[in-house]
Every structure is written in C-alpha cells, then in structure tokens.
Design a protein around this motif. Structure first.
Motif, PDB file in Angstrom:
ATOM      1  N   GLY A 139       0.818  -1.311   0.002  1.00 30.69           N
ATOM      2  CA  GLY A 139      -0.010  -0.100  -0.034  1.00 30.69           C
ATOM      3  C   GLY A 139       0.705   1.291   0.064  1.00 30.69           C
ATOM      4  O   GLY A 139       2.002   1.046  -0.136  1.00 30.69           O
ATOM      5  N   ARG A 140       0.225   2.493   0.164  1.00 34.06           N
ATOM      6  CA  ARG A 140       0.894   3.568   0.382  1.00 34.06           C
ATOM      7  C   ARG A 140       0.339   4.406   1.535  1.00 34.06           C
ATOM      8  O   ARG A 140      -1.061   4.480   1.834  1.00 34.06           O
ATOM      9  N   PRO A 141       1.266   4.954   2.126  1.00 37.10           N
ATOM     10  CA  PRO A 141       0.655   5.679   3.303  1.00 37.10           C
ATOM     11  C   PRO A 141      -0.310   6.734   3.267  1.00 37.10           C
ATOM     12  O   PRO A 141      -0.245   7.298   1.971  1.00 37.10           O
ATOM     13  N   GLU A 142      -1.267   6.864   3.902  1.00 34.83           N
ATOM     14  CA  GLU A 142      -2.453   7.723   3.736  1.00 34.83           C
ATOM     15  C   GLU A 142      -1.939   9.237   3.762  1.00 34.83           C
ATOM     16  O   GLU A 142      -2.638  10.123   2.714  1.00 34.83           O
ATOM     17  N   HIS A 143      -0.753   9.885   4.363  1.00 35.71           N
ATOM     18  CA  HIS A 143      -0.565  11.223   4.230  1.00 35.71           C
ATOM     19  C   HIS A 143       0.739  11.444   3.806  1.00 35.71           C
ATOM     20  O   HIS A 143       1.664  11.625   4.400  1.00 35.71           O
ATOM     21  N   VAL A 144       0.957  11.081   2.548  1.00 43.55           N
ATOM     22  CA  VAL A 144       2.287  11.306   1.734  1.00 43.55           C
ATOM     23  C   VAL A 144       2.717  12.706   1.605  1.00 43.55           C
ATOM     24  O   VAL A 144       1.895  13.776   1.512  1.00 43.55           O
TER      25      VAL A 144
END
Length: 120
Positions: free
Chosen positions: A19-24
């Motif tokens: 996944g990708r962190p929510e707060h990039v």
C-alpha cells in the motif's frame, strides 16, 4: 492450543498487504506489511514492514508499536520537531496517539509488534 514459536519474516507471513501511506508528504513511499501473527482479539499483531523512498506523516498512531530496524534507515520526527535517525539494530517504542513524520531516503525495513487500545 499451539504454543510454538512464531517467527517474523516475509516467507512466514499469513497475510501480505502492499500500500501507500495515507498522508504522503514527498515522493512515492510504497509500503509492504507482512503479518506473521494476529491475536484472536485483533488487538495485537506482529510482522515485517518496509517502505521505499519518500516521506509521510502518521498524525496519530493507532497502537503502541515496538519497532526493530533490520535494513536501511529513516529519519523520524516527533510532534515536538525532534528528528531521530534510526538504522539497523535500533529498537524503539512509538506510544499510541503519537504523531510522527517518517523520511526515508532510499529504503527501510523493520520488525514490528503493535498493541491496540491499551486503555481498555
């Protein structure tokens, strides 16, 4: 009841979640979580986490987390603006509710143990 040891690692994972962190904040910090153990209550899990280059904020950690860095490095900034470089062999705890900013220049990998809702 099985009382055997549970080993942490990507090969032993019972679940893999990319996944990708929510707060990039910067770059493309793609992550992987390999869960090796989940308590039946759902309030504890352990495994392996990694992330490639980038920066992201965790405004409020949902759990108290024990981290042990195994590869690479990251700079972690706390809510007071203190920056700490973590590298292989470093072990630390992030308290539940903490705000952190992770900055990863190339790559970082860690073993983790998360415990949720310690107030309950």
């Amino acid at each position: 009841m099985d009382t055997g040891l549970i080993f942490l690692g990507t090969e032993q994972a019972v679940e893999h979640v990319p996944g990708r962190p929510e707060h990039v904040l910067d770059g493309d910090p793609l992550t992987n979580v390999w869960r090796n153990a989940v308590h039946p209550s759902g309030k504890m899990h352990a495994g392996v986490w990694d992330c490639r280059a980038g920066a992201f904020e965790l405004p409020c950690h949902a759990s108290t987390e024990l981290c042990v860095i195994t590869e690479g490095s990251a700079e972690i900034e706390d809510a007071q603006g203190r920056k700490t470089l973590v590298k292989p062999g470093d072990a630390f705890i992030i308290p539940q509710g903490s705000r952190t900013v992770w900055r990863i220049e190339e790559y970082v990998k860690k073993y983790y143990l998360c415990v949720l809702d310690l107030e309950d």
